[in-house]
Design a protein around this motif. Structure first.
Motif, PDB file in Angstrom:
ATOM      1  N   SER A   1      -8.020   4.040  -5.948  1.00 13.15           N
ATOM      2  CA  SER A   1      -7.422   3.222  -5.036  1.00 13.15           C
ATOM      3  C   SER A   1      -6.818   3.850  -3.950  1.00 13.15           C
ATOM      4  O   SER A   1      -6.005   4.973  -4.036  1.00 13.15           O
ATOM      5  CB  SER A   1      -6.404   2.197  -5.541  1.00 13.15           C
ATOM      6  OG  SER A   1      -5.576   1.355  -4.725  1.00 13.15           O
ATOM      7  N   PRO A   2      -6.743   3.347  -2.516  1.00 15.20           N
ATOM      8  CA  PRO A   2      -6.025   3.966  -1.500  1.00 15.20           C
ATOM      9  C   PRO A   2      -4.531   3.803  -1.427  1.00 15.20           C
ATOM     10  O   PRO A   2      -3.854   4.493  -0.783  1.00 15.20           O
ATOM     11  CB  PRO A   2      -6.732   3.295  -0.254  1.00 15.20           C
ATOM     12  CG  PRO A   2      -7.192   1.897  -0.590  1.00 15.20           C
ATOM     13  CD  PRO A   2      -7.586   2.130  -2.041  1.00 15.20           C
ATOM     14  N   TYR A   3      -4.050   3.069  -2.489  1.00 19.40           N
ATOM     15  CA  TYR A   3      -2.722   2.615  -2.490  1.00 19.40           C
ATOM     16  C   TYR A   3      -1.874   3.907  -2.953  1.00 19.40           C
ATOM     17  O   TYR A   3      -2.462   4.772  -3.611  1.00 19.40           O
ATOM     18  CB  TYR A   3      -2.418   1.545  -3.130  1.00 19.40           C
ATOM     19  CG  TYR A   3      -2.553   0.191  -2.595  1.00 19.40           C
ATOM     20  CD1 TYR A   3      -3.523   0.177  -1.565  1.00 19.40           C
ATOM     21  CD2 TYR A   3      -2.084  -0.912  -3.199  1.00 19.40           C
ATOM     22  CE1 TYR A   3      -3.669  -1.158  -1.104  1.00 19.40           C
ATOM     23  CE2 TYR A   3      -2.343  -2.206  -2.704  1.00 19.40           C
ATOM     24  CZ  TYR A   3      -3.378  -2.352  -1.592  1.00 19.40           C
ATOM     25  OH  TYR A   3      -3.561  -3.461  -1.189  1.00 19.40           O
TER      26      TYR A   3
ATOM     27  N   ARG B   1      -8.476  -1.228  -3.955  1.00 17.68           N
ATOM     28  CA  ARG B   1      -7.073  -1.582  -3.796  1.00 17.68           C
ATOM     29  C   ARG B   1      -6.905  -2.930  -4.557  1.00 17.68           C
ATOM     30  O   ARG B   1      -7.706  -3.610  -5.245  1.00 17.68           O
ATOM     31  CB  ARG B   1      -6.955  -1.921  -2.289  1.00 17.68           C
ATOM     32  CG  ARG B   1      -7.750  -3.321  -2.158  1.00 17.68           C
ATOM     33  CD  ARG B   1      -7.748  -3.478  -0.523  1.00 17.68           C
ATOM     34  NE  ARG B   1      -8.199  -4.841   0.051  1.00 17.68           N
ATOM     35  CZ  ARG B   1      -9.454  -5.023  -0.184  1.00 17.68           C
ATOM     36  NH1 ARG B   1     -10.552  -4.435  -0.200  1.00 17.68           N
ATOM     37  NH2 ARG B   1      -9.827  -6.436   0.445  1.00 17.68           N
TER      38      ARG B   1
ATOM     39  N   ALA C   1       0.657  -1.297  -0.004  1.00 23.44           N
ATOM     40  CA  ALA C   1      -0.186  -0.152  -0.006  1.00 23.44           C
ATOM     41  C   ALA C   1       0.873   1.323   0.037  1.00 23.44           C
ATOM     42  O   ALA C   1       0.499   2.259  -0.192  1.00 23.44           O
ATOM     43  CB  ALA C   1      -0.954   0.051   1.169  1.00 23.44           C
TER      44      ALA C   1
ATOM     45  N   GLU D   1     -11.343   1.762  -0.795  1.00 29.68           N
ATOM     46  CA  GLU D   1     -10.738   0.780  -0.684  1.00 29.68           C
ATOM     47  C   GLU D   1     -10.944  -0.493  -1.403  1.00 29.68           C
ATOM     48  O   GLU D   1     -10.370  -1.494  -1.328  1.00 29.68           O
ATOM     49  CB  GLU D   1     -10.560   0.533   0.943  1.00 29.68           C
ATOM     50  CG  GLU D   1     -11.968  -0.238   1.488  1.00 29.68           C
ATOM     51  CD  GLU D   1     -13.124   0.710   1.952  1.00 29.68           C
ATOM     52  OE1 GLU D   1     -14.359   0.226   1.890  1.00 29.68           O
ATOM     53  OE2 GLU D   1     -12.564   2.025   1.738  1.00 29.68           O
TER      54      GLU D   1
END
Length: 238
Positions: free
Chosen positions: A69-71, A96, A39, A93
């Motif tokens: 995406s939260p990455y 992801r 991440a 999320e």
């Protein structure tokens, strides 16, 4: 998803993890030496250039919503690409990357050498349904992606939406939008490597979305950011 007028999926720009994974595969290593958790892998300098180039392309498309995406590598791509575009940006999320469980940080050689039983099980079950211990199958990822796209379609009917996510997301959105079979999806997956900061789009035609672009990188060349490709490895590092 059927309520949207236009949908685009952008894969994140080249990341430091992509570079490390390519070098590990090319060098015959068993492990991919990435210090961060998945991440937290950032963009490489070339990835930032690619994000700027895709931003020029997006400016002409006028998206109203970007779901990201939260990455870190995807958030950085979105921040650079959408910096001057008046679109709402939402981090979710459910976009992801696929979680690889025990296969994380292993090259294709590493999986065969260190987890031969898992390699055999993956070969038997196929990429679509194989779930590594502690990880997800493609079918698992599709469950969360279906829920996200249904929610977006209901909340933004007639909307113009861009997803900024990962390689597998591009393939799975195509599977859903074009109502492909497992065999059709696997044929595309085995013959195509989704390029960093490539764009894939679908536009409304009647009661469904029809494909317009797939894995396109012309915008990168046009704006002086040479496309790069992730090595097509079985362990699927992102």
């Amino acid at each position: 998803m059927h309520r949207l007028d236009w949908l685009a999926v952008v894969r994140h720009g080249l990341s430091t993890g992509n570079v490390t994974a390519q070098n590990a595969e090319a060098g015959g290593a068993e492990l991919i030496d990435i210090p961060e958790r998945d991440a937290d892998v950032p963009l490489a300098p070339a990835g930032r250039e690619q994000a700027e180039a895709v931003g020029h392309w997006l400016a002409g498309q006028q998206p109203r919503l970007a779901v990201v995406s939260p990455y870190l590598r995807t958030r950085q791509t979105a921040e650079i690409a959408l910096g001057s575009i008046p679109a709402e940006i939402v981090v979710d999320e459910r976009l992801r990357d696929r979680e690889l469980g025990v296969l994380d940080l292993l090259t294709a050689r590493g999986v065969q050498a260190r987890l031969p039983a898992e390699a055999r099980r993956r070969e038997r079950l196929g990429k679509f349904y194989y779930r590594p211990p502690g990880g997800e199958s493609w079918a698992d990822v599709l469950l969360r992606l279906r829920a996200l796209l249904r929610e977006i379609g209901e909340d933004h009917p007639g909307g113009r939406v861009v997803l900024v996510a990962h390689e597998a997301t591009v393939l799975m959105v195509r599977y859903l939008a074009e109502r492909l079979s497992e065999a059709e999806l696997m044929e595309i997956a085995h013959s195509t490597t989704i390029a960093n900061c490539s764009v894939s789009t679908w536009a409304r035609s009647g009661d469904r979305l029809e494909p317009v672009l797939f894995n396109s990188v012309e915008h990168l060349r046009h704006h002086g950011a040479p496309p790069t490709r992730q090595e097509d490895v079985n362990a699927e590092p992102a």
